[in-house]
Scaffold this active site. Structure first.
Site, PDB file in Angstrom:
ATOM      1  N   GLU A   1     -68.465   6.536  59.165  1.00  0.00           N
ATOM      2  CA  GLU A   1     -67.427   7.565  59.292  1.00  0.00           C
ATOM      3  C   GLU A   1     -68.027   8.703  60.114  1.00  0.00           C
ATOM      4  O   GLU A   1     -68.951   9.381  59.663  1.00  0.00           O
ATOM      5  CB  GLU A   1     -67.021   8.046  57.896  1.00  0.00           C
ATOM      6  CG  GLU A   1     -66.011   9.167  57.890  1.00  0.00           C
ATOM      7  CD  GLU A   1     -65.757   9.706  56.477  1.00  0.00           C
ATOM      8  OE1 GLU A   1     -65.917   8.954  55.488  1.00  0.00           O
ATOM      9  OE2 GLU A   1     -65.427  10.900  56.365  1.00  0.00           O
TER      10      GLU A   1
ATOM     11  N   ASP B   1     -64.781  20.582  53.112  1.00  0.00           N
ATOM     12  CA  ASP B   1     -66.201  20.251  53.038  1.00  0.00           C
ATOM     13  C   ASP B   1     -67.013  21.294  52.284  1.00  0.00           C
ATOM     14  O   ASP B   1     -66.801  22.491  52.419  1.00  0.00           O
ATOM     15  CB  ASP B   1     -66.771  20.083  54.451  1.00  0.00           C
ATOM     16  CG  ASP B   1     -66.392  18.738  55.045  1.00  0.00           C
ATOM     17  OD1 ASP B   1     -66.645  17.721  54.380  1.00  0.00           O
ATOM     18  OD2 ASP B   1     -65.819  18.710  56.150  1.00  0.00           O
TER      19      ASP B   1
END
Lengths: 267, 412
Positions: free
Chosen positions: A49, A60
């Site tokens: 990924e 994140d």
């Protein structure tokens, strides 16, 4: 069927879960990130990924934020990401791209899809694009034969879960916890429930991410999910290493541990 | 008047998914959709609920001190060449229009049964307002503030802590408002069950832009009626500063249907838009997605958000509320940049002519008005009447302004 779908099927036939490993493009450098991702593939990561670094990554946690900042400070461009994807795809591992929406919109949605497809990318994971706002991406991904992975969450209602998986192609990304990326001490209690709720409405493979960082945790998640998605723990190997060689060595060790984990599902 | 601050009025509305033309919407992690839907439902219910409206109206009147005055600034007018009416939001409790929004959202937080509010803040004004409402409503309060800002606004950090809030300095990214907003968003994703994210401006994912606009809409509703009472007619123009844009939408909304009334939003031009050091998202940015909404954004060729620059911390933000983007697209409102120097000249002019120290944010509206007045007078062939939203007071800016004008005694 998409290349990711084939990879999931093969893993399923082998009685194990698929291991997806995430790394920001251009971290620590463009060449460094290609080396890191190649090392991950060699050590047993099934799918890479590639995250496009973004200035405002709200899904994140601190580790990927720092890595993204380093990549951006190094001057990585979206066009570099395409080059990285091409290089990693050449290893034979399927490459999926994770991106916040604005870089795609700025690049031009259809042009982005075209370039991604010609670089050998399989599709996109879109953490801040929900199907409700995705008309342009639905059309572009159809036109260029790309997969679409939208996120489902423990807070998704049944109706939204059904709607979201209906718009997915390739695989579904189940976020294990209410929170952002980052390794956690315990795996989630909410994830198995979410995966079984998703299974009730789709035949697509389901990957579970957020908070998985060890071989044992990978084994636990492999016990109920089709794919185990690991990001921050891998990124940290590179982030904390004194030299690039040390980082690659740590990355290989953790990748191998995780690959072992997905082959030993805890049921 | 404030008792029905939420009474329905005709005016532009987004579609049911929060789109203002090609702008707005929701660009958020799926994890937040349920909370946004819950908020949307609570807001829509509240808007038609007499008891909510009465409670909100009473708070605005008895606690915030609204309706705020519409004051005819005669000496300032004489210098400017227009009849200038100042909407005195600077006189509200906590010193700005923002109190209207935080009271509305805090009331909704209670209604949703949530016990904790989080907020982002740049200069600290929205953080102080949120901490104030949290104290009043007995809610736990956490404020995210960029580390750069906590250092330059130490006094506001102390104010928030006095009011019982926890202030968390944000050390990632550019360590300013946009990063504080990212961090608040991350907190919200992780704690959404008991937490309401009390966004401080008419930006962010739906329903925030329309909801915040509704909570501050009383500014324009009041000003429109006050102008009619005072002058016997509507103004020729209404002006406001635009960062995220809540004070501007608050005063514009009531006038959008009055076609003869020109609407002007003045963005922070910093050192000048041409220098690249500015915060003028509409004038100097392009369409993009930031913080959950599609709007005008300061961004580079790859869609990475650029840092904004303004002498005014409250306007120092690289995006703008989506309704403004839409009002710009449709041409209903005009958006023009005002530089730091122009804003500070108007700041000084108001101090010296009226004995009112404005917030530097509001000084942008004053400076834009100074430039607009002669053009409007020439066009109309008479002295124009201009309503200016004096959105906040300048106490918080005394150090910045003193520094700018070089009037601080040197440290011994």
């Amino acid at each position: 069927m998409s290349r990711i779908g084939v990879a999931f099927d093969k893993a399923r036939a082998d009685g194990r879960a698929l291991l997806v490993g995430c790394m920001p493009a251009g971290f620590p450098t463009v060449e460094g990130s290609i080396a890191a991702m190649t090392a991950m593939v060699e050590a047993g990561v099934d799918v890479i990924e590639v995250e496009i670094p973004y200035s405002d990554p709200v899904m994140d946690g601190p580790v990927i934020q720092r890595a993204s900042d380093i990549a951006l400070a190094g001057g990585v461009r979206t066009a570099d990401t395409m080059r990285i994807i091409e290089a990693v795809a050449a290893t034979g591992a399927p490459v999926v791209t994770m991106t916040y929406w604005n870089p795609v919109e700025r690049y031009g949605v259809d042009v982005f899809a075209r370039d991604l497809a010609s670089a050998g990318g399989t599709g996109l994971i879109t953490p801040d694009l929900i199907p409700d706002e995705a008309d342009e991406w639905l059309a572009a991904s159809d036109a260029h034969g790309l997969d679409r992975t939208f996120l489902v969450s423990p807070s998704s209602t049944d109706a939204r879960l059904a709607m979201t998986v209906q718009h997915c192609r390739g695989f579904v990304y189940a976020t294990a916890v209410m929170g952002v990326t980052g390794a956690r001490a315990r795996t989630s209690d909410a994830a198995p429930t979410l995966v079984s709720r998703a299974r009730a409405v789709t035949d697509l493979p389901i990957g579970v991410g957020l908070g998985v960082g060890t071989g044992a945790q990978a084994g636990t998640v492999a016990g109920y999910a089709d794919g185990v998605i690991v990001g921050s723990a891998l990124v940290r190997c590179v982030l904390d290493a004194p030299t690039e060689a040390d980082g690659l060595a740590a990355l290989r060790t953790l990748s191998a541990e995780l690959a072992e984990g997905v082959r030993n599902p805890t049921r | 008047m404030s008792a029905d601050a939420l009474a329905p009025v005709a005016g532009p509305q987004p579609d049911s998914a929060g789109h203002f033309g090609r702008f707005g919407g929701r660009f958020v992690p799926e994890a937040l959709v349920a909370a946004l839907d819950e908020l949307d439902g609570a807001w829509r219910t509240a808007m038609t609920d007499e008891s909510f409206r009465a409670e909100f109206g009473a708070l605005l009147r008895d606690y915030a001190g609204t309706p705020s005055l519409l004051y005819e600034a005669r000496r300032f007018s004489a210098k400017v060449g227009a009849r200038v009416l100042l909407k005195r939001e600077d006189l509200n409790h906590t010193g700005a229009h923002k109190v209207r929004n935080v009271l509305g959202q805090a009331l909704l937080t209670k209604r949703m049964g949530k016990t904790r509010v989080i907020a982002e803040t740049g200069a600290g004004q929205h953080g102080v307002a949120t901490a104030t409402a949290a104290a009043l409503f007995d809610l736990e309060c956490v404020v995210y503030m960029g580390q750069v800002d906590t250092e330059r606004q130490a006094l506001n950090v102390a104010r928030m802590r006095m009011l019982g809030a926890t202030v968390i300095p944000v050390t990632n990214g550019s360590r300013t408002l946009k990063d504080a907003m990212n961090e608040a968003m991350r907190d919200w994703v992780a704690n959404v069950d008991e937490t309401h994210y009390l966004i401080g401006t008419a930006a962010g994912p739906h329903p925030f832009p329309a909801m915040v606009r509704d909570f501050v809409r009383g500014i324009g509703d009041e000003a429109r009626q006050q102008c009619l009472d005072l002058t016997g007619g509507l103004p020729d123009a209404v002006t406001a500063c635009v960062g995220g844009g809540s004070n501007a939408l608050g005063i514009f909304h009531a006038f959008v249907g009055d076609e003869a009334v020109r609407l002007y939003g003045f963005e922070a031009g910093g050192d000048g838009v041409a220098t690249g050091r500015h915060a003028a998202s509409i004038t100097g940015g392009s369409a993009g997605v930031l913080h959950g909404t599609r709007t005008f954004v300061l961004q580079d060729a790859d869609g990475q958000t650029l840092e904004s620059h303004s002498i005014s911390a409250g306007l120092d933000y690289p995006g703008v509320g989506p309704e403004h983007a839409w009002l710009h697209d449709t041409g209903r409102a005009n958006y023009l940049p005002v530089t730091d120097d122009e804003a500070m000249a108007a700041f000084e002019l108001l101090c010296r002519t009226e004995g009112i120290i404005p917030a530097i944010e509001s000084a942008h509206a004053l400076a834009g008005t100074v430039a607009l007045a002669p053009k409007l007078a020439a066009e109309l062939g008479r002295e124009p009447t201009i309503v200016v939203n004096l959105s906040g007071r300048g106490d918080k800016d005394v150090h910045t302004a003193g520094d700018y004008f070089g009037i601080l005694d040197k440290e011994r």
